[in-house]
Design a protein around this motif. Structure first.
Motif, mmCIF file in Angstrom:
data_model
loop_
_atom_site.group_PDB
_atom_site.id
_atom_site.type_symbol
_atom_site.label_atom_id
_atom_site.label_comp_id
_atom_site.label_asym_id
_atom_site.label_seq_id
_atom_site.Cartn_x
_atom_site.Cartn_y
_atom_site.Cartn_z
ATOM 1 N N ALA A 96 0.918 -1.224 -0.211
ATOM 2 C CA ALA A 96 0.241 0.110 -0.063
ATOM 3 C C ALA A 96 0.854 1.224 -0.396
ATOM 4 O O ALA A 96 1.628 1.056 -0.020
ATOM 5 C CB ALA A 96 -1.566 -0.411 1.232
ATOM 6 N N LYS A 97 0.481 2.350 0.248
ATOM 7 C CA LYS A 97 1.248 3.644 0.348
ATOM 8 C C LYS A 97 1.813 3.563 1.522
ATOM 9 O O LYS A 97 1.781 3.243 2.380
ATOM 10 C CB LYS A 97 -0.101 5.181 0.665
ATOM 11 C CG LYS A 97 0.635 5.994 0.717
ATOM 12 C CD LYS A 97 0.058 6.834 0.452
ATOM 13 C CE LYS A 97 -0.101 8.580 1.180
ATOM 14 N NZ LYS A 97 1.428 9.025 1.914
ATOM 15 N N ASN A 98 3.030 4.604 1.178
ATOM 16 C CA ASN A 98 4.161 4.209 2.920
ATOM 17 C C ASN A 98 3.729 5.212 3.372
ATOM 18 O O ASN A 98 2.663 6.346 3.484
ATOM 19 C CB ASN A 98 5.627 4.691 1.134
ATOM 20 C CG ASN A 98 6.261 4.650 0.439
ATOM 21 O OD1 ASN A 98 5.353 3.026 -0.089
ATOM 22 N ND2 ASN A 98 7.127 5.556 0.060
ATOM 23 N N ARG A 99 4.282 4.501 4.421
ATOM 24 C CA ARG A 99 3.714 5.312 5.840
ATOM 25 C C ARG A 99 5.472 6.176 5.617
ATOM 26 O O ARG A 99 5.061 7.049 6.631
ATOM 27 C CB ARG A 99 4.075 4.408 7.276
ATOM 28 C CG ARG A 99 2.088 3.715 6.959
ATOM 29 C CD ARG A 99 0.905 4.209 7.373
ATOM 30 N NE ARG A 99 0.861 5.055 7.970
ATOM 31 C CZ ARG A 99 -0.089 4.562 8.932
ATOM 32 N NH1 ARG A 99 -0.332 3.820 8.952
ATOM 33 N NH2 ARG A 99 0.241 5.310 10.007
ATOM 34 N N LEU A 100 6.053 6.241 5.727
ATOM 35 C CA LEU A 100 7.072 7.132 5.492
ATOM 36 C C LEU A 100 7.870 7.259 4.485
ATOM 37 O O LEU A 100 7.564 6.329 2.931
ATOM 38 C CB LEU A 100 8.415 6.444 6.546
ATOM 39 C CG LEU A 100 10.016 7.466 6.328
ATOM 40 C CD1 LEU A 100 9.531 8.447 7.331
ATOM 41 C CD2 LEU A 100 10.485 5.889 7.565
ATOM 42 N N HIS A 101 7.872 8.482 3.664
ATOM 43 C CA HIS A 101 8.466 9.190 2.724
ATOM 44 C C HIS A 101 9.732 10.098 2.738
ATOM 45 O O HIS A 101 9.730 10.840 3.746
ATOM 46 C CB HIS A 101 7.788 9.321 1.022
ATOM 47 C CG HIS A 101 6.976 10.771 1.764
ATOM 48 N ND1 HIS A 101 5.793 10.892 2.372
ATOM 49 C CD2 HIS A 101 7.105 11.532 1.823
ATOM 50 C CE1 HIS A 101 5.891 11.897 2.125
ATOM 51 N NE2 HIS A 101 6.489 12.286 1.877
ATOM 52 N N THR A 124 7.941 8.063 -11.648
ATOM 53 C CA THR A 124 7.198 9.014 -12.743
ATOM 54 C C THR A 124 7.112 9.505 -11.801
ATOM 55 O O THR A 124 6.170 9.740 -10.686
ATOM 56 C CB THR A 124 5.809 8.122 -12.576
ATOM 57 O OG1 THR A 124 5.690 6.417 -11.280
ATOM 58 C CG2 THR A 124 6.282 6.432 -13.617
ATOM 59 N N ARG A 125 5.413 10.607 -12.693
ATOM 60 C CA ARG A 125 4.022 11.361 -11.439
ATOM 61 C C ARG A 125 3.238 11.182 -11.490
ATOM 62 O O ARG A 125 2.786 10.702 -11.954
ATOM 63 C CB ARG A 125 4.450 13.397 -12.118
ATOM 64 C CG ARG A 125 5.574 13.942 -12.814
ATOM 65 C CD ARG A 125 5.016 14.703 -13.883
ATOM 66 N NE ARG A 125 6.382 15.597 -14.710
ATOM 67 C CZ ARG A 125 6.770 16.809 -15.051
ATOM 68 N NH1 ARG A 125 5.600 17.858 -14.372
ATOM 69 N NH2 ARG A 125 7.492 17.293 -15.666
ATOM 70 N N VAL A 126 3.638 11.599 -10.487
ATOM 71 C CA VAL A 126 1.873 10.728 -9.365
ATOM 72 C C VAL A 126 0.522 12.152 -9.676
ATOM 73 O O VAL A 126 -0.387 11.734 -10.052
ATOM 74 C CB VAL A 126 1.253 10.214 -7.979
ATOM 75 C CG1 VAL A 126 0.319 9.606 -8.084
ATOM 76 C CG2 VAL A 126 2.394 9.400 -8.796
ATOM 77 N N LEU A 139 3.952 14.807 -5.726
ATOM 78 C CA LEU A 139 3.934 13.429 -5.171
ATOM 79 C C LEU A 139 4.473 12.514 -6.713
ATOM 80 O O LEU A 139 3.801 12.166 -7.587
ATOM 81 C CB LEU A 139 2.457 12.497 -5.080
ATOM 82 C CG LEU A 139 2.575 11.582 -4.422
ATOM 83 C CD1 LEU A 139 3.633 11.111 -3.110
ATOM 84 C CD2 LEU A 139 0.497 11.551 -4.240
ATOM 85 N N MET A 140 5.213 11.970 -6.321
ATOM 86 C CA MET A 140 6.239 10.956 -7.897
ATOM 87 C C MET A 140 6.968 9.440 -6.864
ATOM 88 O O MET A 140 6.325 9.432 -5.790
ATOM 89 C CB MET A 140 7.672 11.843 -7.489
ATOM 90 C CG MET A 140 7.032 13.124 -8.824
ATOM 91 S SD MET A 140 8.893 14.162 -9.269
ATOM 92 C CE MET A 140 9.248 12.459 -11.009
ATOM 93 N N PHE A 148 7.060 9.152 -3.159
ATOM 94 C CA PHE A 148 8.340 10.389 -2.133
ATOM 95 C C PHE A 148 7.938 12.287 -2.855
ATOM 96 O O PHE A 148 7.505 11.840 -4.031
ATOM 97 C CB PHE A 148 9.215 10.389 -3.155
ATOM 98 C CG PHE A 148 9.824 10.597 -3.893
ATOM 99 C CD1 PHE A 148 10.604 12.071 -4.377
ATOM 100 C CD2 PHE A 148 10.156 9.898 -5.156
ATOM 101 C CE1 PHE A 148 10.961 11.994 -6.111
ATOM 102 C CE2 PHE A 148 10.333 9.419 -6.388
ATOM 103 C CZ PHE A 148 10.807 10.668 -7.028
ATOM 104 N N CYS A 149 8.179 13.007 -2.544
ATOM 105 C CA CYS A 149 7.833 14.383 -3.185
ATOM 106 C C CYS A 149 8.919 15.385 -3.502
ATOM 107 O O CYS A 149 9.811 14.717 -2.599
ATOM 108 C CB CYS A 149 6.819 14.931 -1.854
ATOM 109 S SG CYS A 149 5.544 14.098 -1.652
#
Length: 151
Positions: A96-101, A124-126, A139-140, A148-149
């Motif tokens: 799932a989505k990271n809890r830390l980035h 990739t760009r999100v 957000l990438m 990551f941002c």
């Protein structure tokens, strides 16, 4: 109390490849453990099955690390003693989505160029996020889908 040493550990499917991506993304250095590996193999303290080759260098199978180029490191082992990220292969996929980035701070004048450079490396760009005075970032995802941002 003295500050503790730490490293960020990222679960991966291909540790050396993701280490290469993040080293290029952050201008860090991939740790070279080849001298340590050669010594451990020669002493019989490491089985050959625990070693792989990546970009012509012997690496620990399933592990790779990067370090900040200005931080100290042990010349005999290649292991950093400062800001480090360790990548370790795991069998399960990212659930799932990271809890830390990681947030990459490029600054508003360099954000677009940094996003483009990271895309060229395999990111990739999100989503573009604009919170007005609270911030503006992209957000990438890295090549394995870790978010990551870039601000």
């Amino acid at each position: 109390m003295t500050a503790l040493e730490w490293k960020l550990v990222v679960d991966t499917r291909n540790a050396p490849a993701l280490a290469d991506f993040w080293a290029a993304a952050l201008a860090y250095q991939v740790e070279d453990n080849s001298a340590l590996i050669t010594g451990l193999l020669a002493a019989g303290r490491l089985p050959e099955a625990a070693v792989a080759e990546h970009n012509g260098t012997r690496v620990f199978r399933g592990f790779a690390a990067i370090r900040h180029p200005d931080d100290p490191y042990d010349k005999a082992t290649g292991i950093g003693r400062g800001r480090r990220i360790l990548f370790q292969d795991v069998p399960e996929p990212k659930p799932a989505k990271n809890r830390l980035h990681i947030d990459v701070h490029a600054g508003p004048d360099a954000r677009d160029a940094t996003v483009a450079r990271l895309e060229a490396l395999g990111a990739t760009r999100v989503e573009e996020v604009d919170k007005g005075p609270a911030g503006h970032w992209w957000l990438m995802c890295d090549p394995e889908g870790n978010e990551f941002c870039v601000a």
